[in-house]
Design an enzyme around this catalytic site. Structure first.
Site, short mmCIF file in Angstrom:
data_model
loop_
_atom_site.label_atom_id
_atom_site.label_comp_id
_atom_site.label_asym_id
_atom_site.label_seq_id
_atom_site.Cartn_x
_atom_site.Cartn_y
_atom_site.Cartn_z
N ASP A 140 -14.08 61.87 3.68
CA ASP A 140 -13.65 60.15 4.09
C ASP A 140 -15.55 60.07 5.15
O ASP A 140 -14.58 60.80 5.96
CB ASP A 140 -12.11 60.08 4.33
CG ASP A 140 -12.25 58.71 4.29
OD1 ASP A 140 -13.62 57.82 3.92
OD2 ASP A 140 -10.86 57.88 4.78
N ASP A 160 -17.41 52.65 1.69
CA ASP A 160 -16.42 53.68 2.80
C ASP A 160 -15.63 54.69 0.95
O ASP A 160 -16.16 54.18 0.42
CB ASP A 160 -15.51 53.12 3.03
CG ASP A 160 -14.31 54.49 3.57
OD1 ASP A 160 -14.39 54.91 3.32
OD2 ASP A 160 -13.23 53.58 4.16
#
Length: 297
Positions: free
Chosen positions: A98, A87
């Site tokens: 993101d 991530d």
């Protein structure tokens, strides 16, 4: 967020670097590599493209779903069979994106679990439009993950994004019975389904080595006060890593501990499935547009 042409251009640039860093990370992670080497190479890749990380890159392994980033002296290594949630996010001038993917190290035992979160993300993106209630997105995610025989993680959500703010006002649920908000045109959102063969709920106790400044005031000793001001100036309230600070100041761990005790810094706990199930994640950032989603990552 004000989506002027200039801002959209910055978001597209950030999105391209996030996407490429996600692919780069998925290619380089391998058995025997330390988590520290993994995140440093991924963050170096982003910086080399002119986009610093918007938050510490996370490598959350197996039953850990999110928010696990190594310290400067972390000796943990990736092992054969690990299911790793990568991530990350890049930023241009505080405009950030993101994104996440799941990588299985050296085996193919969890292909269906990984496909479940990817398919759920694709199904969610299909229903993104202005005026859509967020629970409709949650229902699409839940239905898709359950069709693979797994559970969504109900107490993790996607989120809207603002400049210098990773998790802004709106939450995008991963189940259909949560979420009474509505998407608006021009929203910048990250959708991130998590699938598991465990309990479908996470908890967190220990720090994931990711921090954020809550407020700035004078503290003692003077060195800690200077540290707080430097970190605030450098990261502008974005999350930061202990290892980033340690590079600049070898006393960083002590400063951070002191600031945590005084409530000036927040520590993100690493989050694990409470049934200790295996977890996969997929995530993309997009702009909500009239015709649907403009996927940036």
């Amino acid at each position: 967020m004000d989506l002027s042409d200039d801002v959209v251009e910055k978001l597209r640039r950030s999105g391209k670097v996030s996407r490429e860093a996600r692919k780069h990370g998925a290619e380089i992670l391998r058995e025997g590599m330390t988590l520290l080497e993994g995140v440093e190479r991924i963050e170096e890749f982003m910086r080399a493209q002119g986009c610093p990380p918007a938050f510490p890159t996370c490598l959350s392994v197996n039953d850990v779903a999110a928010h696990d980033s190594p310290t400067h002296k972390d000796a943990r290594t990736l092992r054969r069979g690990d299911v790793v949630k990568l991530d990350l996010g890049a930023q241009v001038d505080g405009y950030l994106t993101d994104t996440a993917a799941t990588v299985e190290i050296g085996t193919r035992n969890w292909t269906e679990l990984i496909r479940a979160s990817e398919a759920a993300l694709a199904a969610a993106i299909e229903v993104v439009r202005p005026k859509v209630p967020t629970r409709v997105i949650g229902a699409a995610i839940e239905r898709t993950i359950e069709s693979f025989g797994f559970k969504p993680i109900a107490n993790l959500t996607g989120h809207s994004i603002e400049r210098y703010t990773v998790h802004a006002g709106k939450s995008i649920p991963n189940v259909g019975d949560h979420g009474d908000e509505v998407l608006d045109e021009g929203d910048l959102i990250a959708i991130e389904p998590f699938a598991t063969n465990g309990a479908g709920k996470v908890d967190g106790r220990k720090s994931g080595n990711i921090y954020r400044i809550m407020r700035v005031r004078d503290v003692r000793p003077e060195a800690t006060s200077r540290f707080l001001q430097t970190v605030d100036r450098t990261f502008n309230r974005l999350p930061f890593a202990e290892r980033w600070c340690y590079k600049e100041d070898k006393k960083a761990p002590a400063h951070i501990a002191r600031l945590l005790r005084q409530g000036l810094v927040y520590a993100y706990p690493s989050l694990f499935d409470i049934g200790r199930g295996m977890v996969s994640q997929a995530e993309k950032t997009m702009i909500v547009a009239g015709g649907g989603a403009e996927v940036l990552t």
